[in-house]
Design a protein around this motif. Sequence first.
Motif, PDB file in Angstrom:
ATOM      1  N   LEU A  32       0.826  -1.212   0.000  1.00 12.58           N
ATOM      2  CA  LEU A  32       0.000   0.000   0.000  1.00 12.58           C
ATOM      3  C   LEU A  32       0.859   1.260   0.000  1.00 12.58           C
ATOM      4  CD1 LEU A  32      -2.812  -0.977   2.522  1.00 12.58           C
ATOM      5  CD2 LEU A  32      -3.090  -0.531   0.067  1.00 12.58           C
ATOM      6  N   LEU A  33       1.956   1.222   0.730  1.00 13.31           N
ATOM      7  CA  LEU A  33       2.822   2.404   0.803  1.00 13.31           C
ATOM      8  C   LEU A  33       3.441   2.761  -0.541  1.00 13.31           C
ATOM      9  CD1 LEU A  33       4.619   1.809   4.218  1.00 13.31           C
ATOM     10  CD2 LEU A  33       2.747   3.403   3.718  1.00 13.31           C
ATOM     11  N   THR A  34       3.583   1.802  -1.423  1.00 10.70           N
ATOM     12  CA  THR A  34       4.210   2.073  -2.719  1.00 10.70           C
ATOM     13  C   THR A  34       3.239   2.665  -3.742  1.00 10.70           C
ATOM     14  OG1 THR A  34       3.778  -0.136  -3.630  1.00 10.70           O
ATOM     15  CG2 THR A  34       5.816   0.154  -2.352  1.00 10.70           C
ATOM     16  N   VAL A  35       1.953   2.512  -3.509  1.00 14.27           N
ATOM     17  CA  VAL A  35       0.954   2.938  -4.507  1.00 14.27           C
ATOM     18  C   VAL A  35       1.053   4.430  -4.818  1.00 14.27           C
ATOM     19  CG1 VAL A  35      -1.539   3.207  -4.930  1.00 14.27           C
ATOM     20  CG2 VAL A  35      -0.652   1.051  -4.029  1.00 14.27           C
ATOM     21  N   PHE A  62       3.432   6.296  -5.023  1.00 18.70           N
ATOM     22  CA  PHE A  62       4.612   6.631  -5.814  1.00 18.70           C
ATOM     23  C   PHE A  62       4.536   6.098  -7.246  1.00 18.70           C
ATOM     24  CE2 PHE A  62       5.887   6.573  -1.367  1.00 18.70           C
ATOM     25  CZ  PHE A  62       6.342   7.877  -1.231  1.00 18.70           C
ATOM     26  N   GLN A  63       3.426   5.510  -7.601  1.00 18.70           N
ATOM     27  CA  GLN A  63       3.232   4.997  -8.955  1.00 18.70           C
ATOM     28  C   GLN A  63       2.690   6.114  -9.844  1.00 18.70           C
ATOM     29  OE1 GLN A  63       4.362   1.916  -9.672  1.00 18.70           O
ATOM     30  NE2 GLN A  63       4.962   1.940  -7.518  1.00 18.70           N
ATOM     31  N   PRO A  64       3.077   6.156 -11.104  1.00 18.67           N
ATOM     32  CA  PRO A  64       2.618   7.221 -12.000  1.00 18.67           C
ATOM     33  C   PRO A  64       1.091   7.284 -12.117  1.00 18.67           C
ATOM     34  CG  PRO A  64       4.381   5.964 -13.031  1.00 18.67           C
ATOM     35  CD  PRO A  64       4.046   5.263 -11.750  1.00 18.67           C
ATOM     36  N   ARG A  65       0.434   6.160 -12.073  1.00 24.03           N
ATOM     37  CA  ARG A  65      -1.023   6.137 -12.267  1.00 24.03           C
ATOM     38  C   ARG A  65      -1.779   6.754 -11.088  1.00 24.03           C
ATOM     39  NH1 ARG A  65      -5.016   1.218 -13.710  1.00 24.03           N
ATOM     40  NH2 ARG A  65      -6.800   2.540 -14.101  1.00 24.03           N
ATOM     41  N   TYR A  66      -1.137   6.844  -9.933  1.00 27.16           N
ATOM     42  CA  TYR A  66      -1.806   7.385  -8.748  1.00 27.16           C
ATOM     43  C   TYR A  66      -2.343   8.795  -9.013  1.00 27.16           C
ATOM     44  CZ  TYR A  66      -2.705   8.995  -4.014  1.00 27.16           C
ATOM     45  OH  TYR A  66      -3.311   9.514  -2.886  1.00 27.16           O
ATOM     46  N   ALA A  67      -1.573   9.610  -9.720  1.00 25.20           N
ATOM     47  CA  ALA A  67      -1.976  10.993 -10.002  1.00 25.20           C
ATOM     48  C   ALA A  67      -3.240  11.063 -10.851  1.00 25.20           C
ATOM     49  CB  ALA A  67      -0.840  11.738 -10.692  1.00 25.20           C
ATOM     50  N   THR A  68      -3.547  10.016 -11.589  1.00 24.39           N
ATOM     51  CA  THR A  68      -4.724  10.033 -12.466  1.00 24.39           C
ATOM     52  C   THR A  68      -5.969   9.459 -11.791  1.00 24.39           C
ATOM     53  OG1 THR A  68      -4.282   7.851 -13.423  1.00 24.39           O
ATOM     54  CG2 THR A  68      -3.225   9.764 -14.477  1.00 24.39           C
ATOM     55  N   LEU A  69      -5.830   8.969 -10.567  1.00 21.04           N
ATOM     56  CA  LEU A  69      -6.993   8.401  -9.875  1.00 21.04           C
ATOM     57  C   LEU A  69      -7.999   9.492  -9.529  1.00 21.04           C
ATOM     58  CD1 LEU A  69      -5.403   5.913  -7.301  1.00 21.04           C
ATOM     59  CD2 LEU A  69      -6.631   5.355  -9.409  1.00 21.04           C
ATOM     60  N   HIS A  74     -10.657  11.540  -7.242  1.00 20.70           N
ATOM     61  CA  HIS A  74     -10.572  11.934  -5.824  1.00 20.70           C
ATOM     62  C   HIS A  74     -11.133  10.845  -4.911  1.00 20.70           C
ATOM     63  CE1 HIS A  74     -10.533  14.452  -2.293  1.00 20.70           C
ATOM     64  NE2 HIS A  74     -11.811  14.178  -2.104  1.00 20.70           N
ATOM     65  N   SER A  75     -12.249  10.251  -5.283  1.00 21.48           N
ATOM     66  CA  SER A  75     -12.873   9.225  -4.433  1.00 21.48           C
ATOM     67  C   SER A  75     -11.934   8.028  -4.236  1.00 21.48           C
ATOM     68  CB  SER A  75     -14.203   8.765  -5.017  1.00 21.48           C
ATOM     69  OG  SER A  75     -14.017   8.266  -6.332  1.00 21.48           O
ATOM     70  N   ASP A  76     -11.222   7.638  -5.271  1.00 22.67           N
ATOM     71  CA  ASP A  76     -10.288   6.517  -5.148  1.00 22.67           C
ATOM     72  C   ASP A  76      -9.073   6.894  -4.300  1.00 22.67           C
ATOM     73  OD1 ASP A  76     -11.942   4.862  -6.582  1.00 22.67           O
ATOM     74  OD2 ASP A  76     -10.854   5.106  -8.478  1.00 22.67           O
ATOM     75  N   ARG A  77      -8.657   8.147  -4.374  1.00 26.47           N
ATOM     76  CA  ARG A  77      -7.551   8.585  -3.519  1.00 26.47           C
ATOM     77  C   ARG A  77      -7.979   8.600  -2.053  1.00 26.47           C
ATOM     78  NH1 ARG A  77      -4.562  13.563  -6.489  1.00 26.47           N
ATOM     79  NH2 ARG A  77      -5.346  13.004  -8.532  1.00 26.47           N
ATOM     80  N   VAL A  78      -9.213   8.984  -1.808  1.00 29.99           N
ATOM     81  CA  VAL A  78      -9.731   8.955  -0.429  1.00 29.99           C
ATOM     82  C   VAL A  78      -9.776   7.517   0.073  1.00 29.99           C
ATOM     83  CG1 VAL A  78     -11.781   9.348   1.002  1.00 29.99           C
ATOM     84  CG2 VAL A  78     -11.014  11.121  -0.603  1.00 29.99           C
ATOM     85  N   ILE A  79     -10.253   6.601  -0.755  1.00 27.20           N
ATOM     86  CA  ILE A  79     -10.280   5.189  -0.368  1.00 27.20           C
ATOM     87  C   ILE A  79      -8.857   4.705  -0.083  1.00 27.20           C
ATOM     88  CG2 ILE A  79     -10.778   2.827  -1.152  1.00 27.20           C
ATOM     89  CD1 ILE A  79     -13.137   4.029  -2.749  1.00 27.20           C
ATOM     90  N   TYR A  80      -7.908   5.134  -0.917  1.00 22.20           N
ATOM     91  CA  TYR A  80      -6.515   4.734  -0.711  1.00 22.20           C
ATOM     92  C   TYR A  80      -5.991   5.253   0.634  1.00 22.20           C
ATOM     93  CZ  TYR A  80      -1.462   4.813  -0.964  1.00 22.20           C
ATOM     94  OH  TYR A  80      -0.144   4.670  -0.666  1.00 22.20           O
ATOM     95  N   ARG A 108     -12.354  -1.273  -8.009  1.00 21.14           N
ATOM     96  CA  ARG A 108     -12.850  -0.043  -8.659  1.00 21.14           C
ATOM     97  C   ARG A 108     -11.914   0.382  -9.778  1.00 21.14           C
ATOM     98  NH1 ARG A 108     -16.189   3.983  -6.082  1.00 21.14           N
ATOM     99  NH2 ARG A 108     -14.696   5.506  -6.853  1.00 21.14           N
ATOM    100  N   VAL A 109     -10.607   0.342  -9.513  1.00 25.95           N
ATOM    101  CA  VAL A 109      -9.623   0.763 -10.507  1.00 25.95           C
ATOM    102  C   VAL A 109      -9.549  -0.242 -11.653  1.00 25.95           C
ATOM    103  CG1 VAL A 109      -7.152   1.170 -10.893  1.00 25.95           C
ATOM    104  CG2 VAL A 109      -8.284   2.144  -8.886  1.00 25.95           C
ATOM    105  N   ALA A 110      -9.632  -1.520 -11.325  1.00 26.57           N
ATOM    106  CA  ALA A 110      -9.459  -2.565 -12.334  1.00 26.57           C
ATOM    107  C   ALA A 110     -10.671  -2.772 -13.221  1.00 26.57           C
ATOM    108  CB  ALA A 110      -9.091  -3.884 -11.651  1.00 26.57           C
ATOM    109  N   THR A 111     -11.875  -2.543 -12.692  1.00 26.14           N
ATOM    110  CA  THR A 111     -13.067  -2.904 -13.476  1.00 26.14           C
ATOM    111  C   THR A 111     -14.004  -1.754 -13.800  1.00 26.14           C
ATOM    112  OG1 THR A 111     -14.465  -3.390 -11.571  1.00 26.14           O
ATOM    113  CG2 THR A 111     -13.070  -5.186 -12.395  1.00 26.14           C
TER     114      THR A 111
END
Length: 179
Positions: free
Chosen positions: A43-46, A48-55, A57-63, A124-127
């Motif tokens: 979870l801590l690495t997520v 720092f992944q390039p795709r994180y910036a494109t998530l 807001h709701s998915d970032r809150v869940i993260y 949510r991200v995958a499907t």
Amino acid sequence: MAEAGRRRGRHETEEERADRMWGELIQEVRVAQTGVQILFGFLLTVAFQPRYATLPHSDRVIYIVTVVLGACATGALVGPVSLHRIVSGFRVKPRAVRLASRLTFVGLALLLATMTSALLLILRVATHGGFVPYLVAAVVAWYLVCWYGLPLWARRRHTVRPDDRAPGLPPGGPGPGRG
């Protein structure tokens, strides 16, 4: 004969029982600690992944909620080790075992919440499917059956009640929540 043997339980002092229960608890915690630490590490690495910036807001809150839950679960599941180190040698093992057991139970509940939140985020991200909440609910129901339902059923069905003890056993012998 087997029934009578099961009813007798162990004949151990409070200290012997605490030693045995501590050993059993630590073995259980090792399994949960490994799982929660691996999950938390991933979870801590997520972020720092390039795709994180494109998530969204709701998915970032869940993260963020997932990471915080993972941190809390890790703390609760590592807690019994720290507790043992700090109180070791102070003759409080029976109380320490009860406290460590509670910490472990809280840690498992937090691990359940962490896994639920992580599963929700990943699906949510995958499907992007509307079925995701139902799938997550089904998995959580399965966890609840495996982690709580079955153990509670077994405890209720197979616990020897004080009035069912073999004659001659002391009142502190096996009973609900003992042994």
